[in-house]
Design a protein around this motif. Structure first.
Motif, short mmCIF file in Angstrom:
data_model
loop_
_atom_site.label_atom_id
_atom_site.label_comp_id
_atom_site.label_asym_id
_atom_site.label_seq_id
_atom_site.Cartn_x
_atom_site.Cartn_y
_atom_site.Cartn_z
N LYS A 1 8.47 -15.46 4.66
CA LYS A 1 7.07 -15.77 4.35
C LYS A 1 6.12 -15.06 5.31
O LYS A 1 5.08 -14.54 4.90
N ALA A 2 6.50 -15.02 6.58
CA ALA A 2 5.65 -14.37 7.58
C ALA A 2 5.57 -12.87 7.30
O ALA A 2 4.50 -12.25 7.41
N SER A 3 6.71 -12.28 6.92
CA SER A 3 6.74 -10.86 6.60
C SER A 3 5.88 -10.55 5.38
O SER A 3 5.14 -9.57 5.36
N ALA A 4 5.97 -11.42 4.36
CA ALA A 4 5.17 -11.22 3.15
C ALA A 4 3.68 -11.35 3.46
O ALA A 4 2.86 -10.58 2.94
N ALA A 5 3.33 -12.32 4.32
CA ALA A 5 1.92 -12.51 4.70
C ALA A 5 1.40 -11.31 5.47
O ALA A 5 0.27 -10.84 5.25
N ALA A 6 2.22 -10.78 6.39
CA ALA A 6 1.82 -9.61 7.16
C ALA A 6 1.64 -8.39 6.25
O ALA A 6 0.70 -7.61 6.41
N ARG A 7 2.56 -8.24 5.30
CA ARG A 7 2.48 -7.13 4.36
C ARG A 7 1.22 -7.24 3.50
O ARG A 7 0.54 -6.24 3.23
N GLU A 8 0.90 -8.44 3.07
CA GLU A 8 -0.30 -8.66 2.25
C GLU A 8 -1.55 -8.32 3.05
O GLU A 8 -2.50 -7.71 2.52
N GLU A 9 -1.56 -8.69 4.33
CA GLU A 9 -2.71 -8.37 5.18
C GLU A 9 -2.84 -6.87 5.39
O GLU A 9 -3.93 -6.31 5.34
N GLN A 10 -1.70 -6.21 5.60
CA GLN A 10 -1.71 -4.76 5.75
C GLN A 10 -2.21 -4.07 4.49
O GLN A 10 -3.01 -3.13 4.55
N ALA A 11 -1.75 -4.53 3.33
CA ALA A 11 -2.16 -3.93 2.06
C ALA A 11 -3.66 -4.12 1.83
O ALA A 11 -4.33 -3.21 1.31
N ALA A 12 -4.19 -5.28 2.22
CA ALA A 12 -5.63 -5.54 2.06
C ALA A 12 -6.44 -4.58 2.92
O ALA A 12 -7.46 -4.04 2.49
N HIS A 13 -5.99 -4.38 4.15
CA HIS A 13 -6.68 -3.42 5.02
C HIS A 13 -6.51 -2.01 4.49
O HIS A 13 -7.44 -1.20 4.53
N PHE A 65 -0.40 -0.31 1.30
CA PHE A 65 -1.20 -0.53 0.09
C PHE A 65 -0.65 0.29 -1.08
O PHE A 65 -0.50 -0.22 -2.19
N LEU A 66 -0.34 1.56 -0.85
CA LEU A 66 0.16 2.42 -1.92
C LEU A 66 1.46 1.89 -2.51
O LEU A 66 1.70 1.99 -3.71
N MET A 67 2.29 1.29 -1.66
CA MET A 67 3.61 0.83 -2.11
C MET A 67 3.60 -0.59 -2.66
O MET A 67 4.39 -0.92 -3.55
N TYR A 68 2.70 -1.44 -2.16
CA TYR A 68 2.74 -2.86 -2.52
C TYR A 68 1.40 -3.41 -3.02
O TYR A 68 1.36 -4.52 -3.57
N GLY A 69 0.31 -2.70 -2.81
CA GLY A 69 -1.02 -3.26 -3.06
C GLY A 69 -1.44 -3.33 -4.51
O GLY A 69 -0.77 -2.81 -5.41
N ASN A 70 -2.60 -3.98 -4.72
CA ASN A 70 -3.21 -4.15 -6.04
C ASN A 70 -4.25 -3.05 -6.23
O ASN A 70 -5.22 -2.96 -5.46
N TRP A 71 -4.11 -2.24 -7.27
CA TRP A 71 -5.01 -1.11 -7.46
C TRP A 71 -6.42 -1.52 -7.90
O TRP A 71 -7.30 -0.66 -8.01
N GLN A 72 -6.64 -2.80 -8.12
CA GLN A 72 -7.98 -3.26 -8.45
C GLN A 72 -8.80 -3.55 -7.19
O GLN A 72 -10.01 -3.77 -7.28
N GLU A 73 -8.16 -3.54 -6.04
CA GLU A 73 -8.84 -3.91 -4.80
C GLU A 73 -9.77 -2.83 -4.23
O GLU A 73 -10.86 -3.15 -3.77
N PRO A 74 -9.39 -1.53 -4.22
CA PRO A 74 -10.25 -0.55 -3.55
C PRO A 74 -11.68 -0.51 -4.05
O PRO A 74 -12.62 -0.38 -3.26
N SER A 75 -11.89 -0.62 -5.37
CA SER A 75 -13.24 -0.51 -5.91
C SER A 75 -14.16 -1.63 -5.42
O SER A 75 -15.38 -1.48 -5.44
#
Length: 350
Positions: A32-44, A142-152
């Protein structure tokens, strides 16, 4: 068996169960901690993409100047750990080191296809770029795991887009200078197209503002970054006919028609035409059509205006030499096209 041995054996089993339970809990906690960290990284990473990559690779990664990045081969889902590590390493190196080519966007029609010889900048601070190692890791995540609707969602941020003008005016009541902000107007667009009269230039810039092109595209010192920078569009747009058709109905273009399908650079040029065909719907432009909002005369004028921007004479005399490694090329391994150029915009639009 003695009573003492039974008690000792029972305690041992209890201890084993406790340890197993602890490791099970710890494993879940770490996951869970790894997933949360990955989500935070993808958001940034989505923010970094909006600030640095969107104008060349598109608001949803559909590709414009640079190749599309929302491709299945870049995603970690469904990949083995070794495959994911290979993708991560490839993307990290491409972003850090960039790709050779011309500093201004350069397209050429060759063998019936649009070829790109545009340079992708180096982004790593180790190569005099603006991004440190952590920022590049966030961008790759972000490129590997992120949501492509976020950048805009970040595209209109003040540090990214320039859609207003700040002025200092004198307050008639107090006599003091006051700061005021107003929307960008045609008079603020500090560009002039070759081959057009002053009146035609002014009318074209008015269309650029009234049709809300300025909300997505930069022109001179002002504009958005959802779509590519059009300040030097005349240096790379394929033709007047292409540009008129593009303004009229971007959705009429197939992905391999509207942006380079071949990137030159290190090694053998990479042809992404088949990639486009397999995932065509992901790579279509999100720019709206203007055929019903503008007259054909207005579309023709705006196209002439764009075709006249930049050093048009330089483009006419320029002959790219693939042997010199010019262009934003792909590397073997992932079968990529090259990255984004540092200037210019794309017929892909936003």
């Amino acid at each position: 068996m003695s009573k003492r041995k039974v008690v000792a054996l029972s305690l041992l089993w209890v201890l084993i169960l406790i340890i197993q339970g602890y490791w099970l809990f710890e494993s879940q906690r770490m996951t869970k901690a790894s997933a949360a960290a990955r989500e935070e990284q993808a958001a940034h990473g989505a923010q970094l993409y909006a600030q640095n990559c969107m104008l060349c690779h598109g608001p949803v990664g559909e590709g414009i100047i640079g190749p599309p990045l929302n491709r299945e081969e870049f995603r970690a889902e469904g990949k083995t750990p070794i495959q994911a590590a290979t993708i991560q390493d490839f993307l990290t190196k491409v972003i850090a080191r960039g790709r050779p080519g011309f500093d201004h966007n350069t397209w050429e029609i060759e063998d019936g296809k649009i070829h790109s010889y545009t340079r992708m900048p180096t982004w790593s601070t180790a190569d005099n770029g603006p991004l440190n190692e952590q920022q590049i890791r966030d961008l790759v995540t972000f490129l590997m795991y992120g949501n492509w609707q976020e950048p805009s969602k970040h595209a209109a941020a003040p540090e990214v887009a320039r859609l207003t003008v700040t002025e200092y005016v004198q307050n008639q009541d107090t006599g003091q200078q006051e700061q005021r902000t107003r929307p960008v107007t045609a008079q603020d667009l500090d560009v002039k197209a070759a081959g057009l009269t002053d009146e035609e230039n002014q009318r074209a810039k008015e269309l650029f503002v009234t049709m809300n092109c300025v909300q997505c595209h930069t022109l001179g010192s002002y504009g958005g970054v959802v779509g590519p920078n059009l300040t030097r569009a005349g240096e790379w747009l394929p033709s007047q006919e292409f540009t008129e058709r593009w303004i009229s109905d971007p959705q009429s273009f197939e992905p391999w028609e509207r942006m380079p399908s071949v990137w030159h650079g290190q090694g053998t040029p990479v042809d992404l035409t088949e990639v486009y065909r397999k995932e065509a719907e992901k790579f279509r432009s999100i720019m709206p059509a203007y055929k019903d909002a503008m007259s054909q005369e207005e579309i023709r004028l705006l196209a002439r205006f764009l075709m006249g921007l930049g050093d048009v004479a330089q483009r006419a005399a320029q002959e790219p030499n693939p042997a010199e490694g010019s262009g934003s090329a792909g590397e073997q391994g992932q079968g990529q096209g090259g990255g984004s150029g540092s200037q210019g915009g794309a017929g892909g639009g936003s």
